[in-house]
Design an enzyme around this catalytic site. Structure first.
Site, PDB file in Angstrom:
ATOM      1  N   SER A  74      -3.869  -0.292  14.803  1.00 10.56           N
ATOM      2  CA  SER A  74      -4.660   0.890  15.124  1.00 10.56           C
ATOM      3  C   SER A  74      -5.133   0.809  16.560  1.00 10.56           C
ATOM      4  O   SER A  74      -5.327  -0.282  17.114  1.00 10.56           O
ATOM      5  CB  SER A  74      -5.874   0.982  14.187  1.00 10.56           C
ATOM      6  OG  SER A  74      -6.774   1.985  14.625  1.00 10.56           O
ATOM      7  N   GLY A 106       0.814  -1.205   0.000  1.00 14.08           N
ATOM      8  CA  GLY A 106       0.000   0.000   0.000  1.00 14.08           C
ATOM      9  C   GLY A 106       0.844   1.249   0.000  1.00 14.08           C
ATOM     10  O   GLY A 106       0.469   2.268   0.583  1.00 14.08           O
ATOM     11  N   ASN A 144       1.465   3.314  -2.359  1.00 15.17           N
ATOM     12  CA  ASN A 144       1.162   4.241  -3.453  1.00 15.17           C
ATOM     13  C   ASN A 144       0.391   5.481  -3.015  1.00 15.17           C
ATOM     14  O   ASN A 144       0.195   6.405  -3.804  1.00 15.17           O
ATOM     15  CB  ASN A 144       0.362   3.516  -4.546  1.00 15.17           C
ATOM     16  CG  ASN A 144      -0.929   2.927  -4.008  1.00 15.17           C
ATOM     17  OD1 ASN A 144      -0.887   1.997  -3.214  1.00 15.17           O
ATOM     18  ND2 ASN A 144      -2.070   3.450  -4.421  1.00 15.17           N
ATOM     19  N   TYR A 191     -13.353  -3.711  11.339  1.00 20.38           N
ATOM     20  CA  TYR A 191     -12.045  -3.066  11.341  1.00 20.38           C
ATOM     21  C   TYR A 191     -11.287  -3.399  12.628  1.00 20.38           C
ATOM     22  O   TYR A 191     -10.096  -3.744  12.594  1.00 20.38           O
ATOM     23  CB  TYR A 191     -12.212  -1.554  11.203  1.00 20.38           C
ATOM     24  CG  TYR A 191     -10.917  -0.789  11.101  1.00 20.38           C
ATOM     25  CD1 TYR A 191     -10.087  -0.941   9.990  1.00 20.38           C
ATOM     26  CD2 TYR A 191     -10.515   0.091  12.101  1.00 20.38           C
ATOM     27  CE1 TYR A 191      -8.899  -0.233   9.890  1.00 20.38           C
ATOM     28  CE2 TYR A 191      -9.331   0.808  12.001  1.00 20.38           C
ATOM     29  CZ  TYR A 191      -8.525   0.639  10.891  1.00 20.38           C
ATOM     30  OH  TYR A 191      -7.348   1.337  10.794  1.00 20.38           O
TER      31      TYR A 191
END
Length: 287
Positions: free
Chosen positions: A138, A9, A11, A163
């Site tokens: 997280s 990830g 980018n 999540y």
């Protein structure tokens, strides 16, 4: 010694700024992403700002486990060793979606595929002295509960529950790796970069996004933590930790549960049809 760092990830958002800062410090950076056009734009952005940067792109779609296998095979053929793996890529769809293999998207992309990818790249990590594995988790892991009945879909679909489970899974996986790879000199740590103003919030409804945004920090500032954990001498030999911008951070009781971590790991290995790493002697996980 120059380091070779792979970031998934890389980018956009946190991943892009982490890749740019590591390249600016002389690391060779491999960016894994699904969208080739966006990935090429990221590489061009970094090289425009840092002409001497060593950065390249490789295709990686974490929503398809067969493609994860293919990406890992290509990497094993192309590079001799890997100093740092940063499992950064993630998704937070507000409507339930499924991976190519039929898993709920957040479980599949945020947790399951990174577990597979990490194991497939262990041969490269073992070739590097003092390799490091980082997992972008997280503070939302405090909301998480490991529930295997939701892995193939949850009804009703509650986005933050999904999540939270995926981020709790990241930390538990990091804990297991820290214990089982300790004898090999490979470290594993998880981190909470802070509330980052990135595209991951694009699926959040407008009014809620407006409310949240003032509390967020820029991706450029948030990248300081993963970059430090990837490259700085302060993290040599440090393993089994969970960090935020202030240092060691507090984990939820579930994230400190060694039995839960071992059980989830064994169940995950069965799903992925992989041989689990050998268990180490039990050790207390820091808070």
């Amino acid at each position: 010694m120059k380091k070779t760092v792979l970031i998934t990830g890389g980018n956009s958002g946190l991943g892009l700024h982490s890749a740019e800062q590591m390249a600016a410090r002389g690391a060779e950076v491999l960016i894994g992403c699904r969208d080739r056009t966006r990935g090429q734009a990221a590489v061009a952005h970094i090289k425009n700002h840092h002409p001497q940067a060593r950065v390249r792109l490789f295709a990686l779609d974490l929503s398809d486990l067969a493609q994860v296998h293919s990406a890992a095979r290509r990497l094993r053929d192309e590079i001799g060793e890997l100093d740092v793996l940063i499992n950064n890529a993630g998704t937070v769809p507000t409507r339930q979606q499924f991976t190519a293999d039929g898993y709920e998207m957040q479980f599949g992309v945020n947790y399951l595929a990174p577990v597979l990818f990490t194991h497939l790249l262990l041969p490269l990590l073992r070739q590097a002295p003092s390799a490091r594995i980082l997992h972008v988790a997280s503070v939302a892991h405090w909301l998480g509960r490991i529930n295997s009945r939701t892995w193939r879909g949850r009804f009703p679909y509650l986005v933050m529950d999904a999540y939270g489970q995926s981020k709790l899974g990241n930390i538990l996986f990091s804990n297991v790796l820290a214990q089982r790879l300790a004898r090999e000199g490979i470290t594993s740590n998880a981190l909470h970069p802070g509330g980052v103003d990135t595209g991951i919030f694009r699926h959040v409804p407008g009014p809620l996004r407006t409310l949240i945004r003032p509390t967020l920090i820029t991706p450029e500032k948030a990248a300081f933590l993963p970059v430090s954990m990837a490259l700085d001498e302060d993290f040599v030999g440090v393993t089994g930790g969970y960090f935020d911008a202030r240092g060691r951070a507090r984990r939820s009781p579930s994230a400190r549960n060694g039995e839960l971590a071992a059980r989830l790991y064994e169940e995950t290995m069965a799903l992925l049809e992989l041989t689990p790493l050998a268990a180490a002697q039990p050790a207390r996980v820091p808070g």
